[in-house]
Scaffold this motif. Structure first.
Motif, PDB file in Angstrom:
ATOM      1  N   ASP A   1       0.676  -0.853   0.032  1.00  0.00           N
ATOM      2  CA  ASP A   1      -0.554   0.134   0.073  1.00  0.00           C
ATOM      3  C   ASP A   1       0.702   1.554   0.039  1.00  0.00           C
ATOM      4  OD1 ASP A   1      -2.544  -1.942   0.076  1.00  0.00           O
ATOM      5  OD2 ASP A   1      -2.473  -2.038   2.010  1.00  0.00           O
ATOM      6  N   SER A   2       1.958   0.831   0.754  1.00  0.00           N
ATOM      7  CA  SER A   2       2.475   2.485   1.073  1.00  0.00           C
ATOM      8  C   SER A   2       4.242   2.031   0.495  1.00  0.00           C
ATOM      9  CB  SER A   2       2.752   2.958   2.073  1.00  0.00           C
ATOM     10  OG  SER A   2       1.654   3.408   2.414  1.00  0.00           O
ATOM     11  N   LYS A   3       5.017   3.190   0.213  1.00  0.00           N
ATOM     12  CA  LYS A   3       6.409   2.877  -0.568  1.00  0.00           C
ATOM     13  C   LYS A   3       7.299   4.321   0.116  1.00  0.00           C
ATOM     14  CE  LYS A   3       4.954   0.088  -4.649  1.00  0.00           C
ATOM     15  NZ  LYS A   3       3.690   0.387  -4.702  1.00  0.00           N
ATOM     16  N   ILE A   4       8.335   3.967   1.118  1.00  0.00           N
ATOM     17  CA  ILE A   4       8.786   4.775   1.893  1.00  0.00           C
ATOM     18  C   ILE A   4      10.057   4.790   1.365  1.00  0.00           C
ATOM     19  CG2 ILE A   4       9.018   6.293   3.928  1.00  0.00           C
ATOM     20  CD1 ILE A   4       6.343   4.670   5.331  1.00  0.00           C
ATOM     21  N   GLU A   5      10.749   5.756   0.925  1.00  0.00           N
ATOM     22  CA  GLU A   5      12.384   6.451   1.394  1.00  0.00           C
ATOM     23  C   GLU A   5      12.313   7.112   1.620  1.00  0.00           C
ATOM     24  OE1 GLU A   5      15.296   7.396  -2.810  1.00  0.00           O
ATOM     25  OE2 GLU A   5      13.039   7.960  -2.723  1.00  0.00           O
ATOM     26  N   PHE A   6      14.128   5.928   2.511  1.00  0.00           N
ATOM     27  CA  PHE A   6      14.623   7.341   2.628  1.00  0.00           C
ATOM     28  C   PHE A   6      15.875   7.539   1.991  1.00  0.00           C
ATOM     29  CE2 PHE A   6      11.738   4.807   5.070  1.00  0.00           C
ATOM     30  CZ  PHE A   6      11.491   5.044   7.038  1.00  0.00           C
ATOM     31  N   LYS A   7      15.937   8.336   2.501  1.00  0.00           N
ATOM     32  CA  LYS A   7      17.185   9.009   1.721  1.00  0.00           C
ATOM     33  C   LYS A   7      18.035   9.286   2.906  1.00  0.00           C
ATOM     34  CE  LYS A   7      15.378  11.535  -1.878  1.00  0.00           C
ATOM     35  NZ  LYS A   7      14.837  12.198  -2.797  1.00  0.00           N
ATOM     36  N   PRO A   8      19.751   9.206   2.659  1.00  0.00           N
ATOM     37  CA  PRO A   8      20.701   9.669   3.725  1.00  0.00           C
ATOM     38  C   PRO A   8      21.021  11.453   4.036  1.00  0.00           C
ATOM     39  CG  PRO A   8      21.457   8.794   1.649  1.00  0.00           C
ATOM     40  CD  PRO A   8      20.529   9.550   1.392  1.00  0.00           C
ATOM     41  N   LEU A   9      21.006  11.795   5.345  1.00  0.00           N
ATOM     42  CA  LEU A   9      21.120  12.280   5.690  1.00  0.00           C
ATOM     43  C   LEU A   9      22.160  13.519   5.465  1.00  0.00           C
ATOM     44  CD1 LEU A   9      20.370  11.322   9.296  1.00  0.00           C
ATOM     45  CD2 LEU A   9      18.484  12.574   7.896  1.00  0.00           C
ATOM     46  N   CYS A  10      21.919  14.921   5.368  1.00  0.00           N
ATOM     47  CA  CYS A  10      23.015  15.653   5.596  1.00  0.00           C
ATOM     48  C   CYS A  10      23.459  15.184   6.466  1.00  0.00           C
ATOM     49  CB  CYS A  10      22.793  17.039   4.968  1.00  0.00           C
ATOM     50  SG  CYS A  10      22.109  18.138   6.681  1.00  0.00           S
ATOM     51  N   ALA A  11      25.360  16.054   7.031  1.00  0.00           N
ATOM     52  CA  ALA A  11      26.150  16.153   7.907  1.00  0.00           C
ATOM     53  C   ALA A  11      25.961  16.658   9.158  1.00  0.00           C
ATOM     54  CB  ALA A  11      27.167  16.803   7.258  1.00  0.00           C
ATOM     55  N   GLU A  12      24.856  18.003   8.286  1.00  0.00           N
ATOM     56  CA  GLU A  12      24.379  18.325  10.242  1.00  0.00           C
ATOM     57  C   GLU A  12      23.762  17.775  10.721  1.00  0.00           C
ATOM     58  OE1 GLU A  12      21.758  22.635  10.900  1.00  0.00           O
ATOM     59  OE2 GLU A  12      23.003  22.573   9.185  1.00  0.00           O
ATOM     60  N   LYS A  13      22.260  17.076  10.075  1.00  0.00           N
ATOM     61  CA  LYS A  13      21.482  16.330  10.387  1.00  0.00           C
ATOM     62  C   LYS A  13      21.346  15.179  11.006  1.00  0.00           C
ATOM     63  CE  LYS A  13      17.832  18.360   8.255  1.00  0.00           C
ATOM     64  NZ  LYS A  13      16.450  17.762   7.298  1.00  0.00           N
ATOM     65  N   LEU A  14      22.826  14.369  10.118  1.00  0.00           N
ATOM     66  CA  LEU A  14      24.077  13.039  11.195  1.00  0.00           C
ATOM     67  C   LEU A  14      24.110  13.746  12.252  1.00  0.00           C
ATOM     68  CD1 LEU A  14      24.276  10.026  10.540  1.00  0.00           C
ATOM     69  CD2 LEU A  14      26.469  10.850   9.064  1.00  0.00           C
ATOM     70  N   LYS A  15      24.884  14.803  12.680  1.00  0.00           N
ATOM     71  CA  LYS A  15      25.515  14.677  13.461  1.00  0.00           C
ATOM     72  C   LYS A  15      24.487  14.766  14.366  1.00  0.00           C
ATOM     73  CE  LYS A  15      28.274  18.807  15.964  1.00  0.00           C
ATOM     74  NZ  LYS A  15      29.260  19.889  15.928  1.00  0.00           N
ATOM     75  N   LYS A  16      23.322  15.909  14.319  1.00  0.00           N
ATOM     76  CA  LYS A  16      22.292  16.080  15.240  1.00  0.00           C
ATOM     77  C   LYS A  16      21.532  14.121  15.747  1.00  0.00           C
ATOM     78  CE  LYS A  16      18.053  18.735  15.885  1.00  0.00           C
ATOM     79  NZ  LYS A  16      17.090  19.784  15.293  1.00  0.00           N
ATOM     80  N   ALA A  17      21.214  13.816  14.687  1.00  0.00           N
ATOM     81  CA  ALA A  17      20.408  12.196  14.956  1.00  0.00           C
ATOM     82  C   ALA A  17      21.968  11.468  16.003  1.00  0.00           C
ATOM     83  CB  ALA A  17      20.407  11.713  13.904  1.00  0.00           C
ATOM     84  N   PHE A  18      22.840  11.371  15.966  1.00  0.00           N
ATOM     85  CA  PHE A  18      24.385  10.897  16.095  1.00  0.00           C
ATOM     86  C   PHE A  18      24.124  11.569  17.861  1.00  0.00           C
ATOM     87  CE2 PHE A  18      28.296  10.577  18.275  1.00  0.00           C
ATOM     88  CZ  PHE A  18      28.337   8.773  18.328  1.00  0.00           C
ATOM     89  N   VAL A  19      24.266  12.778  18.404  1.00  0.00           N
ATOM     90  CA  VAL A  19      24.122  13.112  19.241  1.00  0.00           C
ATOM     91  C   VAL A  19      22.880  12.600  20.154  1.00  0.00           C
ATOM     92  CG1 VAL A  19      23.552  15.473  20.749  1.00  0.00           C
ATOM     93  CG2 VAL A  19      25.706  15.181  19.446  1.00  0.00           C
ATOM     94  N   MET A  20      21.832  13.025  19.526  1.00  0.00           N
ATOM     95  CA  MET A  20      20.112  13.072  19.971  1.00  0.00           C
ATOM     96  C   MET A  20      20.420  10.985  20.692  1.00  0.00           C
ATOM     97  SD  MET A  20      16.334  13.268  18.464  1.00  0.00           S
ATOM     98  CE  MET A  20      16.233  12.222  17.602  1.00  0.00           C
ATOM     99  N   TYR A  21      21.105  10.297  19.599  1.00  0.00           N
ATOM    100  CA  TYR A  21      20.654   8.627  19.762  1.00  0.00           C
ATOM    101  C   TYR A  21      21.468   8.229  20.562  1.00  0.00           C
ATOM    102  CZ  TYR A  21      16.106   8.944  16.720  1.00  0.00           C
ATOM    103  OH  TYR A  21      15.067   9.191  16.161  1.00  0.00           O
ATOM    104  N   ALA A  22      22.831   8.888  21.184  1.00  0.00           N
ATOM    105  CA  ALA A  22      24.421   8.455  22.044  1.00  0.00           C
ATOM    106  C   ALA A  22      24.600   8.465  22.894  1.00  0.00           C
ATOM    107  CB  ALA A  22      25.237   9.308  21.213  1.00  0.00           C
ATOM    108  N   LYS A  23      23.269   9.724  23.237  1.00  0.00           N
ATOM    109  CA  LYS A  23      22.468   9.941  24.942  1.00  0.00           C
ATOM    110  C   LYS A  23      21.775   9.059  25.871  1.00  0.00           C
ATOM    111  CE  LYS A  23      22.638  14.951  24.228  1.00  0.00           C
ATOM    112  NZ  LYS A  23      22.313  16.219  24.701  1.00  0.00           N
ATOM    113  N   PHE A  24      22.501   8.585  26.121  1.00  0.00           N
ATOM    114  CA  PHE A  24      21.877   7.637  26.823  1.00  0.00           C
ATOM    115  C   PHE A  24      21.876   7.231  28.085  1.00  0.00           C
ATOM    116  CE2 PHE A  24      24.297   5.539  23.712  1.00  0.00           C
ATOM    117  CZ  PHE A  24      24.587   3.954  24.306  1.00  0.00           C
TER     118      PHE A  24
END
Length: 79
Positions: free
Chosen positions: A56-79
């Motif tokens: 029913d749905s097809k979702i494409e995930f594109k690579p993150l740009c450097a800024e968003k990749l860094k933000k995601a890493f910082v967000m998920y690296a905090k545990f």
């Protein structure tokens, strides 16, 4: 969930007879399955059109740009 569905659901011109037989089995199982079915692929363009029609749905995930990749890493690296 099927990870890397392209390994068993390639277009006929891209695979040998054995993979084509697997594609037919996947199609049969998808038709009969009554729950949520999720599959992933890095090669959406290579998947058999009969398989693609059954989603029913097809979702494409594109690579993150450097800024968003860094933000995601910082967000998920905090545990």
């Amino acid at each position: 969930h099927i990870d890397e569905i392209d390994s068993i659901g390639l277009q006929p011109r891209d695979c040998h007879a054995l993979v084509g037989a697997h594609t037919n089995e996947i199609l049969t199982q998808m038709e009969e399955y009554e729950r949520i079915f999720i599959a992933t692929s890095n090669y959406l363009d290579c998947l058999d059109s009969a398989i693609l029609r059954r989603f029913d749905s097809k979702i494409e995930f594109k690579p993150l740009c450097a800024e968003k990749l860094k933000k995601a890493f910082v967000m998920y690296a905090k545990f």
